[in-house]
Structure formats: C-alpha cells, structure tokens
Write a protein that holds these residues in place. Structure first.
Motif, PDB file in Angstrom:
ATOM      1  N   GLN A 291       0.931  -1.207   0.168  1.00 55.84           N
ATOM      2  CA  GLN A 291      -0.159   0.104  -0.097  1.00 55.84           C
ATOM      3  C   GLN A 291       0.798   1.284  -0.092  1.00 55.84           C
ATOM      4  O   GLN A 291       0.446   2.336  -0.626  1.00 55.84           O
ATOM      5  CB  GLN A 291      -0.979  -0.104   1.120  1.00 55.84           C
TER       6      GLN A 291
ATOM      7  N   MET B 287       2.352   1.574  -3.638  1.00 57.41           N
ATOM      8  CA  MET B 287       1.134   2.170  -4.417  1.00 57.41           C
ATOM      9  C   MET B 287       0.984   3.575  -4.138  1.00 57.41           C
ATOM     10  O   MET B 287       0.672   4.478  -5.134  1.00 57.41           O
ATOM     11  CB  MET B 287      -0.438   1.308  -4.181  1.00 57.41           C
TER      12      MET B 287
ATOM     13  N   GLU C   5       1.241   6.439  -6.900  1.00 61.21           N
ATOM     14  CA  GLU C   5       0.314   7.433  -7.404  1.00 61.21           C
ATOM     15  C   GLU C   5       0.833   8.913  -7.138  1.00 61.21           C
ATOM     16  O   GLU C   5       0.312   9.596  -7.995  1.00 61.21           O
ATOM     17  CB  GLU C   5      -1.323   7.102  -6.397  1.00 61.21           C
TER      18      GLU C   5
ATOM     19  N   ASP D 119       7.744   2.171  -8.942  1.00 63.59           N
ATOM     20  CA  ASP D 119       6.981   1.718  -7.903  1.00 63.59           C
ATOM     21  C   ASP D 119       5.631   0.859  -8.059  1.00 63.59           C
ATOM     22  O   ASP D 119       5.479  -0.293  -7.115  1.00 63.59           O
ATOM     23  CB  ASP D 119       6.525   2.937  -7.243  1.00 63.59           C
ATOM     24  N   PHE D 120       4.832   0.856  -8.923  1.00 65.52           N
ATOM     25  CA  PHE D 120       3.907  -0.108  -9.225  1.00 65.52           C
ATOM     26  C   PHE D 120       4.478  -1.580  -9.637  1.00 65.52           C
ATOM     27  O   PHE D 120       3.947  -2.297  -9.144  1.00 65.52           O
ATOM     28  CB  PHE D 120       2.942   0.682 -10.394  1.00 65.52           C
TER      29      PHE D 120
ATOM     30  N   ALA E 160       5.199  -2.973  -6.106  1.00 65.56           N
ATOM     31  CA  ALA E 160       4.059  -3.340  -5.437  1.00 65.56           C
ATOM     32  C   ALA E 160       3.598  -5.004  -6.127  1.00 65.56           C
ATOM     33  O   ALA E 160       3.167  -5.495  -5.342  1.00 65.56           O
ATOM     34  CB  ALA E 160       2.870  -2.408  -5.506  1.00 65.56           C
TER      35      ALA E 160
ATOM     36  N   LEU F  92      -4.819  -6.011  -4.902  1.00 65.82           N
ATOM     37  CA  LEU F  92      -3.474  -4.946  -4.852  1.00 65.82           C
ATOM     38  C   LEU F  92      -2.772  -5.033  -6.124  1.00 65.82           C
ATOM     39  O   LEU F  92      -2.276  -4.169  -6.768  1.00 65.82           O
ATOM     40  CB  LEU F  92      -3.212  -4.948  -3.604  1.00 65.82           C
ATOM     41  N   ARG F  93      -2.305  -6.435  -6.304  1.00 67.01           N
ATOM     42  CA  ARG F  93      -1.297  -6.824  -7.342  1.00 67.01           C
ATOM     43  C   ARG F  93      -1.964  -6.359  -8.719  1.00 67.01           C
ATOM     44  O   ARG F  93      -1.275  -5.800  -9.566  1.00 67.01           O
ATOM     45  CB  ARG F  93      -0.885  -8.137  -7.253  1.00 67.01           C
TER      46      ARG F  93
ATOM     47  N   ALA G 283      -1.760  -2.801  -8.932  1.00 67.21           N
ATOM     48  CA  ALA G 283      -0.661  -2.235  -9.526  1.00 67.21           C
ATOM     49  C   ALA G 283      -0.175  -2.730 -10.993  1.00 67.21           C
ATOM     50  O   ALA G 283       0.351  -1.578 -11.699  1.00 67.21           O
ATOM     51  CB  ALA G 283       0.490  -2.972  -8.688  1.00 67.21           C
TER      52      ALA G 283
ATOM     53  N   LYS H 268      -2.271   0.002 -13.174  1.00 68.09           N
ATOM     54  CA  LYS H 268      -1.753   1.260 -13.256  1.00 68.09           C
ATOM     55  C   LYS H 268      -0.373   1.228 -13.906  1.00 68.09           C
ATOM     56  O   LYS H 268       0.165   2.270 -14.682  1.00 68.09           O
ATOM     57  CB  LYS H 268      -1.524   1.687 -11.925  1.00 68.09           C
ATOM     58  N   ARG H 269       0.301   0.125 -13.909  1.00 72.66           N
ATOM     59  CA  ARG H 269       1.663   0.113 -14.696  1.00 72.66           C
ATOM     60  C   ARG H 269       1.317   0.217 -16.225  1.00 72.66           C
ATOM     61  O   ARG H 269       2.124   0.836 -16.848  1.00 72.66           O
ATOM     62  CB  ARG H 269       2.518  -1.114 -14.358  1.00 72.66           C
TER      63      ARG H 269
END
Length: 214
Positions: A18, A21, A25, A39-40, A43, A53-54, A57, A60-61
């Motif tokens: 977290q 993440m 962000e 950083d993504f 994570a 969560l993965r 990530a 977002k990547r």
C-alpha cells in the motif's frame, strides 16, 4: 500471479504494498511516469501482497507504459493480468477493454474485436464502459472493412445514455465515415451535422467534420 491463501489486510506485505502504491500514485499525479511505473512494479512483485492490490498495480503500470508512449509494454501488462487465475470481475472487464483498445492501436483489429465482444456480452457493466467498447469495436470493424458492422456499433454506442459531447460527436463522425463507405451520402452528411450539433468540440475535430461534410 495468484492469491490462493487467505489474505490478511493488515499483514506487513500488504501494508508495504500500500505504501508503494501511494508513492506510485503521487508520481503519477506529477506525471513522473517512469518513477510511477517503477513503484507499481515493486508493489506488483512484492511477495504476500493481495491479488486485488497486485492487479491494481499491474493495471496502473499499463497506464504508465501507455503514457510513456509504449503501447506494446502496456499490452503485455494486460496479457499478464488476463492470464491470472481468479482475477476479480472489475479488473477483468477493464483489462478486456483496455487490451482491445491497445490491440486496435497496434493494428490488430481482429483481436481487438474479440475483446470488445467480451465486454459487450456483459450488459450489467457501466454504460461508459459499454459505450467505449461499442465505439472502439466500430473503429476496429472499419479497419477490417466491415462497414455495416461499424455503423451498427456506432449506433449502439449512440443509443447509450452517455452525454459527453466530444465522444458522441466522434461516434457520429465515425458512423458518417462508415456510411460513406456504404455509398450513403445522405446518411453520411446527416451524421456529420449531428456531430457538429453535439456541443462544444475540439477545434481539430470540428474542422475535420466540416472538411468531410463539404
């Protein structure tokens, strides 16, 4: 990427993920896309982090890779995500849509249509997602020379309660262009007129509509 064991939301691994993440962000908000992608990735690769969560990530990547002008890397992220057993419905549907858009961008319209079909087979999805799937499937069908299908998809998108004037104008524009390929000049012109009447549009789009309208 799997999460077969019961997950502890307060575990050290989840809390560390977290933090990563949040850092990612923050970089993303400042348009520091390479730092955000790093950083993504951290994570995503953290052992013991939860599947949701993965998945977030990796999604977002993919966004970072697209913003860095590397759609092939973004597509690979979605391929990895979609190969994940037990992926929750929300990231699954989002990944189908985004992979389809990227495949169309990378000149793979037939593969794109397959993913858009998957999205449109889920009528419970938000109308914005359905609109995007129908709109982009229409473009992909046009690339395949399937002009009647392109018209039908644009009409499907326009039948949804999405009020954004630019997106509606682009759907009218694409439907008009498809009608031109079907030798329907009256329908083509009518759609360009509808697009121009959609509201406040970007200058470039308005100019293109006027040029095509003649």
């Amino acid at each position: 990427m799997s999460d077969a064991m019961p997950h502890d939301p307060g575990s050290p691994a989840e809390l560390a993920a977290q933090v990563l993440m949040a850092q990612a962000e923050a970089h993303l908000a400042k348009q520091e896309f390479e730092d955000a992608a790093r950083d993504f990735t951290l994570a995503f690769e953290l052992p013991g982090a939860s599947l949701p969560l993965r998945a977030a990530a990796l999604t977002k990547r993919a966004t970072c890779h697209a913003l860095l002008g590397d759609p092939s890397a973004a597509l690979l992220d979605y391929q990895v995500l979609l190969a994940t057993p037990g992926l929750p419905a929300a990231p699954l549907h989002h990944a189908w849509l985004q992979r389809g858009i990227l495949q169309a961008m990378l000149e793979e319209p037939a593969a794109a249509v397959v993913d858009f079909d998957r999205v449109l087979a889920q009528p419970e999805l938000p109308v914005e997602m359905q609109f995007q799937a129908a709109y982009h499937r229409g473009i992909a069908r046009g690339e395949l020379g399937q002009w009647a299908g392109a018209v039908a998809d644009c009409s499907r998108a326009l039948g949804l309660p999405v009020s954004d004037p630019e997106w509606r104008a682009r759907a009218f524009f694409n439907r008009g262009a498809a009608k031109a390929e079907l030798d329907d000049p009256e329908g083509e012109r009518a759609d360009y007129d509808r697009a121009l009447a959609s509201g406040d549009l970007p200058t470039e789009l308005r100019a293109q509509l006027r040029l095509n309208r003649g």
